[in-house]
Scaffold this motif. Structure first.
Motif, PDB file in Angstrom:
ATOM      1  N   ARG A  84       0.836  -1.209   0.000  1.00 44.38           N
ATOM      2  CA  ARG A  84       0.000   0.000   0.000  1.00 44.38           C
ATOM      3  C   ARG A  84       0.868   1.255   0.000  1.00 44.38           C
ATOM      4  NH1 ARG A  84      -1.068   3.237   3.885  1.00 44.38           N
ATOM      5  NH2 ARG A  84      -0.519   1.766   5.541  1.00 44.38           N
ATOM      6  N   ARG A  85       1.908   1.252   0.810  1.00 44.36           N
ATOM      7  CA  ARG A  85       2.785   2.431   0.866  1.00 44.36           C
ATOM      8  C   ARG A  85       3.442   2.699  -0.495  1.00 44.36           C
ATOM      9  NH1 ARG A  85       3.676   0.588   6.292  1.00 44.36           N
ATOM     10  NH2 ARG A  85       5.308  -0.858   5.614  1.00 44.36           N
ATOM     11  N   PHE A  98     -10.286   7.337   3.854  1.00 42.68           N
ATOM     12  CA  PHE A  98     -10.663   6.050   4.460  1.00 42.68           C
ATOM     13  C   PHE A  98     -10.245   5.992   5.930  1.00 42.68           C
ATOM     14  CE2 PHE A  98     -10.431   3.937   0.077  1.00 42.68           C
ATOM     15  CZ  PHE A  98     -11.804   3.870  -0.039  1.00 42.68           C
ATOM     16  N   VAL A  99      -9.014   6.397   6.202  1.00 39.42           N
ATOM     17  CA  VAL A  99      -8.497   6.336   7.575  1.00 39.42           C
ATOM     18  C   VAL A  99      -9.250   7.300   8.478  1.00 39.42           C
ATOM     19  CG1 VAL A  99      -6.480   6.726   9.040  1.00 39.42           C
ATOM     20  CG2 VAL A  99      -6.229   5.498   6.865  1.00 39.42           C
ATOM     21  N   ASP A 100      -9.446   8.523   7.984  1.00 38.18           N
ATOM     22  CA  ASP A 100     -10.173   9.520   8.784  1.00 38.18           C
ATOM     23  C   ASP A 100     -11.610   9.075   9.053  1.00 38.18           C
ATOM     24  OD1 ASP A 100      -7.922  11.079   8.783  1.00 38.18           O
ATOM     25  OD2 ASP A 100      -8.611  12.440   7.194  1.00 38.18           O
ATOM     26  N   ILE A 133      -6.830   7.365   0.534  1.00 36.26           N
ATOM     27  CA  ILE A 133      -6.478   6.587   1.719  1.00 36.26           C
ATOM     28  C   ILE A 133      -6.690   7.406   2.983  1.00 36.26           C
ATOM     29  CG2 ILE A 133      -4.574   5.463   2.967  1.00 36.26           C
ATOM     30  CD1 ILE A 133      -5.617   3.789   0.676  1.00 36.26           C
ATOM     31  N   GLY A 134      -6.320   8.674   2.910  1.00 41.94           N
ATOM     32  CA  GLY A 134      -6.528   9.549   4.057  1.00 41.94           C
ATOM     33  C   GLY A 134      -7.992   9.660   4.436  1.00 41.94           C
ATOM     34  N   THR A 168       1.183   4.526  -2.894  1.00 39.50           N
ATOM     35  CA  THR A 168       0.599   5.758  -2.372  1.00 39.50           C
ATOM     36  C   THR A 168       1.633   6.871  -2.473  1.00 39.50           C
ATOM     37  OG1 THR A 168      -0.722   4.449  -0.824  1.00 39.50           O
ATOM     38  CG2 THR A 168      -0.591   6.819  -0.415  1.00 39.50           C
ATOM     39  N   GLU A 196      -3.116   8.896  -2.079  1.00 41.84           N
ATOM     40  CA  GLU A 196      -2.925   9.368  -0.710  1.00 41.84           C
ATOM     41  C   GLU A 196      -4.169  10.101  -0.224  1.00 41.84           C
ATOM     42  OE1 GLU A 196       0.748  11.418   1.517  1.00 41.84           O
ATOM     43  OE2 GLU A 196      -0.372  12.804   0.220  1.00 41.84           O
ATOM     44  N   PRO A 238     -10.326   1.273   9.228  1.00 47.00           N
ATOM     45  CA  PRO A 238      -9.666   0.165   9.951  1.00 47.00           C
ATOM     46  C   PRO A 238     -10.446  -0.273  11.188  1.00 47.00           C
ATOM     47  CG  PRO A 238      -8.060   1.818   9.294  1.00 47.00           C
ATOM     48  CD  PRO A 238      -9.405   2.419   9.040  1.00 47.00           C
ATOM     49  N   GLU A 239     -10.942   0.692  11.939  1.00 46.35           N
ATOM     50  CA  GLU A 239     -11.714   0.372  13.143  1.00 46.35           C
ATOM     51  C   GLU A 239     -13.044  -0.297  12.783  1.00 46.35           C
ATOM     52  OE1 GLU A 239      -8.775   3.465  13.903  1.00 46.35           O
ATOM     53  OE2 GLU A 239     -10.451   3.377  12.467  1.00 46.35           O
ATOM     54  N   GLY A 288     -12.512   6.129   9.679  1.00 47.05           N
ATOM     55  CA  GLY A 288     -12.527   5.012  10.617  1.00 47.05           C
ATOM     56  C   GLY A 288     -12.628   3.642   9.977  1.00 47.05           C
TER      57      GLY A 288
END
Length: 277
Positions: free
Chosen positions: A227-228, A244-246, A241-242, A231, A238, A250-251, A248
């Motif tokens: 993934r890195r 997606f992470v923001d 992905i940001g 990106t 990027e 993964p959680e 939540g």
């Protein structure tokens, strides 16, 4: 394993995929017997693979060294109890039914019966399955090897040392294909909303998923590193992905998979009591 006699109790999709995988790998059709109550299923299996297909479960297991229980969890108690008298040769019994723990199977089959509990997933139907397996202490190394060879006919196999981990396997790979289908569904819909024709969005989504999986399986690198690598700083990936992470993601995945794990444990409790089946 090539010389062993195998009996399948139940001739549904998973049994069909396993039989097809075995035949494709050169296993002799005469060494496979399968029982199924539906006449059309028996005819299909006999015509497609040349195996012996019968209506009676006890007939199917005669002379078998490996018995694969490929029936629904709701009927497992009745099927296993009915089979027990015919298993005096102590073949290894392999259950592919979700939620049935070894202790329940041995309460129906006999306390000393060698039992392997496994959790395959639906991509086994196209030869790309992932199966987690657990062997009871009564299973010999030779029986363990035979079972692994059979399941490897439709994909990868991984043994776990603790039966409780089969519930984690269920939450990860057993239910996992649906997670990826949901992601692909969302990507396709988003592509259409951006103006792509439906078929174009579909084909791009499916090929992207296939390509990513092939890259991950062939590279040997951790998926986080892959993934890195794709990106680029300040680029479109990027930015996505940001988000997606923001948001939540993964959680959310962890929460969803733990919900599946909880349900797998509940099913084990429910199906352990034969009175509830």
């Amino acid at each position: 394993m090539i010389g062993k006699n195998i009996a399948f109790i139940g001739g549904g999709n998973m049994a069909t995929s396993l039989i097809g995988g075995l035949i494709a790998r050169g296993y002799r059709a005469a060494g496979i017997r399968v029982s199924d109550p539906v006449k059309d299923n028996r005819r299909r299996l006999a015509e497609n693979f040349g195996v012996v297909a019968v209506a009676d479960n006890n007939d199917a297991v005669q002379g078998a060294e490996v018995v694969i229980l490929a029936v629904k969890p709701q009927v497992m108690a009745a099927v296993a109890t009915g089979l027990a008298p015919a298993l005096d040769s102590r073949p290894v019994v392999v259950s592919i039914a979700a939620g049935i723990p070894v202790r329940a199977l041995q309460s129906w089959l006999g306390p000393d019966m060698p039992v392997v509990r496994c959790m395959p997933n639906t991509p086994a139907l196209v030869g790309s399955g992932a199966t987690g397996l657990f062997a009871s202490p009564q299973v010999s190394e030779a029986q363990k090897a035979d079972t692994g060879d059979i399941l490897a006919a439709v994909g990868t196999v991984d043994w776990v040392a603790d039966e409780a981990l089969i519930d984690a396997v269920t939450a990860l790979s057993g239910s996992g294909p649906a997670y990826f289908f949901l992601v692909m569904e969302a990507m396709q819909k988003a592509g259409v909303a951006m103006g792509l024709p439906t078929e174009t969005a579909r084909q791009l989504t499916l090929q992207t998923a296939l390509g990513a999986a092939r890259m991950a399986t062939s590279s040997g690198e951790d998926v986080a590193e892959l993934r890195r690598r794709v990106t680029s700083p300040g680029g479109t990936t990027e930015r996505a992905i940001g988000r997606f992470v923001d948001g939540g993601l993964p959680e959310l995945f962890a929460s969803a998979m733990n919900a599946a794990l909880d349900r797998a444990r509940e099913m084990a409790t429910e199906f352990s009591d034969s009175r509830k089946i």
